[in-house]
Scaffold this motif. Structure first.
Motif, PDB file in Angstrom:
ATOM      1  N   THR A  10       0.825  -1.208   0.000  1.00 23.72           N
ATOM      2  CA  THR A  10       0.000   0.000   0.000  1.00 23.72           C
ATOM      3  C   THR A  10       0.856   1.254   0.000  1.00 23.72           C
ATOM      4  OG1 THR A  10      -1.719  -1.193   1.237  1.00 23.72           O
ATOM      5  CG2 THR A  10      -1.844   1.204   1.213  1.00 23.72           C
ATOM      6  N   ALA A  11       1.930   1.257   0.785  1.00 21.03           N
ATOM      7  CA  ALA A  11       2.807   2.429   0.837  1.00 21.03           C
ATOM      8  C   ALA A  11       3.424   2.717  -0.521  1.00 21.03           C
ATOM      9  CB  ALA A  11       3.899   2.197   1.887  1.00 21.03           C
ATOM     10  N   ARG A  12       3.883   1.697  -1.214  1.00 22.63           N
ATOM     11  CA  ARG A  12       4.486   1.890  -2.531  1.00 22.63           C
ATOM     12  C   ARG A  12       3.469   2.457  -3.522  1.00 22.63           C
ATOM     13  NH1 ARG A  12       9.667   2.588  -4.033  1.00 22.63           N
ATOM     14  NH2 ARG A  12      11.083   1.208  -2.908  1.00 22.63           N
ATOM     15  N   LEU A  13       2.260   1.899  -3.539  1.00 21.07           N
ATOM     16  CA  LEU A  13       1.237   2.359  -4.474  1.00 21.07           C
ATOM     17  C   LEU A  13       0.808   3.789  -4.164  1.00 21.07           C
ATOM     18  CD1 LEU A  13      -0.971  -0.868  -4.683  1.00 21.07           C
ATOM     19  CD2 LEU A  13       0.603  -0.003  -6.414  1.00 21.07           C
ATOM     20  N   VAL A  14       0.619   4.095  -2.882  1.00 24.50           N
ATOM     21  CA  VAL A  14       0.181   5.438  -2.495  1.00 24.50           C
ATOM     22  C   VAL A  14       1.271   6.460  -2.787  1.00 24.50           C
ATOM     23  CG1 VAL A  14      -0.462   6.872  -0.526  1.00 24.50           C
ATOM     24  CG2 VAL A  14      -1.474   4.612  -0.798  1.00 24.50           C
ATOM     25  N   ARG A  15       2.518   6.105  -2.564  1.00 21.08           N
ATOM     26  CA  ARG A  15       3.612   7.036  -2.867  1.00 21.08           C
ATOM     27  C   ARG A  15       3.638   7.374  -4.357  1.00 21.08           C
ATOM     28  NH1 ARG A  15       8.648   6.355  -5.009  1.00 21.08           N
ATOM     29  NH2 ARG A  15      10.206   7.968  -4.505  1.00 21.08           N
ATOM     30  N   ALA A  16       3.499   6.363  -5.192  1.00 23.62           N
ATOM     31  CA  ALA A  16       3.497   6.621  -6.637  1.00 23.62           C
ATOM     32  C   ALA A  16       2.337   7.525  -7.036  1.00 23.62           C
ATOM     33  CB  ALA A  16       3.429   5.295  -7.395  1.00 23.62           C
ATOM     34  N   GLN A  17       1.151   7.287  -6.453  1.00 23.33           N
ATOM     35  CA  GLN A  17      -0.006   8.129  -6.760  1.00 23.33           C
ATOM     36  C   GLN A  17       0.191   9.543  -6.218  1.00 23.33           C
ATOM     37  OE1 GLN A  17      -2.345   7.373  -8.702  1.00 23.33           O
ATOM     38  NE2 GLN A  17      -3.881   8.974  -8.385  1.00 23.33           N
ATOM     39  N   THR A  18       0.828   9.670  -5.055  1.00 24.74           N
ATOM     40  CA  THR A  18       1.098  10.988  -4.476  1.00 24.74           C
ATOM     41  C   THR A  18       2.039  11.796  -5.369  1.00 24.74           C
ATOM     42  OG1 THR A  18       0.801  10.129  -2.237  1.00 24.74           O
ATOM     43  CG2 THR A  18       2.005  12.189  -2.466  1.00 24.74           C
ATOM     44  N   LEU A  19       3.074  11.152  -5.894  1.00 28.10           N
ATOM     45  CA  LEU A  19       3.996  11.850  -6.804  1.00 28.10           C
ATOM     46  C   LEU A  19       3.262  12.330  -8.054  1.00 28.10           C
ATOM     47  CD1 LEU A  19       7.136   9.522  -6.567  1.00 28.10           C
ATOM     48  CD2 LEU A  19       6.827  11.784  -5.534  1.00 28.10           C
ATOM     49  N   ALA A  20       2.332  11.505  -8.558  1.00 30.40           N
ATOM     50  CA  ALA A  20       1.570  11.914  -9.743  1.00 30.40           C
ATOM     51  C   ALA A  20       0.653  13.081  -9.434  1.00 30.40           C
ATOM     52  CB  ALA A  20       0.763  10.727 -10.264  1.00 30.40           C
ATOM     53  N   VAL A  21       0.022  13.068  -8.262  1.00 32.13           N
ATOM     54  CA  VAL A  21      -0.894  14.153  -7.893  1.00 32.13           C
ATOM     55  C   VAL A  21      -0.133  15.459  -7.677  1.00 32.13           C
ATOM     56  CG1 VAL A  21      -2.479  14.965  -6.100  1.00 32.13           C
ATOM     57  CG2 VAL A  21      -2.633  12.614  -6.927  1.00 32.13           C
ATOM     58  N   GLU A  22       1.011  15.382  -7.002  1.00 30.50           N
ATOM     59  CA  GLU A  22       1.739  16.603  -6.677  1.00 30.50           C
ATOM     60  C   GLU A  22       2.434  17.217  -7.891  1.00 30.50           C
ATOM     61  OE1 GLU A  22       3.931  17.124  -3.279  1.00 30.50           O
ATOM     62  OE2 GLU A  22       2.347  16.389  -1.955  1.00 30.50           O
ATOM     63  N   SER A  23       2.440  16.544  -9.000  1.00 29.52           N
ATOM     64  CA  SER A  23       2.998  17.137 -10.213  1.00 29.52           C
ATOM     65  C   SER A  23       1.970  17.952 -10.989  1.00 29.52           C
ATOM     66  CB  SER A  23       3.550  16.024 -11.125  1.00 29.52           C
ATOM     67  OG  SER A  23       2.501  15.169 -11.573  1.00 29.52           O
ATOM     68  N   ARG A  24       0.739  17.982 -10.507  1.00 29.44           N
ATOM     69  CA  ARG A  24      -0.314  18.723 -11.209  1.00 29.44           C
ATOM     70  C   ARG A  24      -0.251  20.208 -10.871  1.00 29.44           C
ATOM     71  NH1 ARG A  24      -5.056  14.264  -9.846  1.00 29.44           N
ATOM     72  NH2 ARG A  24      -4.118  12.546 -11.066  1.00 29.44           N
ATOM     73  N   PRO A  25      -0.726  21.058 -11.781  1.00 27.07           N
ATOM     74  CA  PRO A  25      -0.581  22.517 -11.587  1.00 27.07           C
ATOM     75  C   PRO A  25      -1.318  23.048 -10.367  1.00 27.07           C
ATOM     76  CG  PRO A  25      -1.025  21.990 -13.889  1.00 27.07           C
ATOM     77  CD  PRO A  25      -1.214  20.725 -13.126  1.00 27.07           C
TER      78      PRO A  25
END
Length: 309
Positions: free
Chosen positions: A181-196
């Protein structure tokens, strides 16, 4: 003479909270409309509803006395009959009643262990993806260590050194099953924080807590929800394994505990299948039900996966 009709009063504009409730209601409706198109997901949901109903009504249908050794209604190791549809155990207790009563413990442990696992995994994943740097590196190395270590071995080690109770089982399963879960959430967090809009929120004065709770968390919650449904099934299997190995709480009745008692009673060598088969089938069916629901939820929340219906 006809009465003059007056135009309807203009509706007051909806407030922010009302708009938020309307959006959540519309999202739930869309989710259900998509979910019910998955026949496997509906089957899993129906099976879970039956198990939940059995667990909730167990105090009324079988009662806590079904686990009493001193008030056993039958003779030890009776085969299935009209009085005892699934036979009796080595103490003369009704196995059908024990199976229904054990549903409460097995589902409770699965839900609590999955909750603990996703909370730890989501917390680690969101904070690591948000802060990055040294903190991210350290947390991911810890996560990798848990990933390469056998989960069952770690759970057995924790259950061995701690007291034998339901809390120990929940803790042993929860603290060893969070890395995925930590690995999946981290990847999703990086994708979200790259948004404008994240940059705009930071530019307007949004702090770390605001960004993680108001922007990142709502976007990773669908992933956490789908992961939780899959972890519940593995948690129930892990509880059954620990109980079968004699590491469960001996004072409560669970499906894994029934299998452990059947092994101790020699049901395998004596061919007393009614002692072994029902708990094993119950564990397999509830794990399958949670897996079917998890796959359906994941497919609804992420249609690009293309999970077969």
């Amino acid at each position: 003479m006809t009465a003059e009709t007056t135009p309807p009063a203009a509706r007051a504009p909806a407030g922010p909270r009302q708009l938020a409730r309307q959006r959540r209601r519309a999202s739930l409706v869309r989710f259900w409309n998509r979910y019910r198109s998955h026949r496997a997901g509906l089957l899993g949901l129906a099976l879970l509803a039956l198990f939940a109903l059995a667990a909730l009504t167990a105090p009324l249908t079988v009662g806590p006395d079904v686990a009493s050794v001193t008030e056993a209604p039958g003779r030890p190791m009776e085969s299935p009959s009209g009085d005892f549809p699934l036979g009796t155990d080595r103490f003369g207790r009704d196995l059908l009643g024990l199976l229904i009563w054990g549903t409460r413990v097995s589902l409770l442990i699965g839900l609590l262990a999955a909750l603990l696992s996703v909370v730890i995994g989501a917390l680690v994943g969101i904070t690591a993806g948000h802060f990055r740097g040294v903190y991210d590196t350290v947390m991911m190395r810890v996560t990798d260590w848990f990933l390469v270590m056998p989960t069952l071995v770690l759970a057995i080690a924790l259950a061995t050194v701690m007291s034998r109770s339901l809390g120990t089982i929940v803790l042993a399963i929860g603290v060893t099953s969070w890395p995925t879960t930590a690995r999946l959430v981290r990847a999703q967090t990086l994708a979200v924080e790259s948004r404008p809009y994240i940059e705009r929120a930071k530019a307007l004065g949004g702090g770390h807590r605001h960004v993680m709770s108001r922007h990142v968390l709502p976007n990773v919650m669908p992933l956490v929800l789908a992961q939780a449904t899959l972890i519940i099934s593995s948690s129930i299997l892990a509880e059954a394994t620990l109980a079968f190995l004699g590491l469960g709480d001996p004072t409560v009745v669970s499906w894994g505990g029934l299998l452990q008692e059947a092994r101790e009673a020699g049901a395998v060598s004596s061919g007393d299948w009614w002692y072994l088969v029902p708990p094993g089938i119950a564990i397999a069916v509830v794990a399958l039900a949670f897996t079917l629901c998890g796959r359906a939820v994941e497919s609804v929340l992420n249609p690009r996966l293309g999970v077969a219906r």
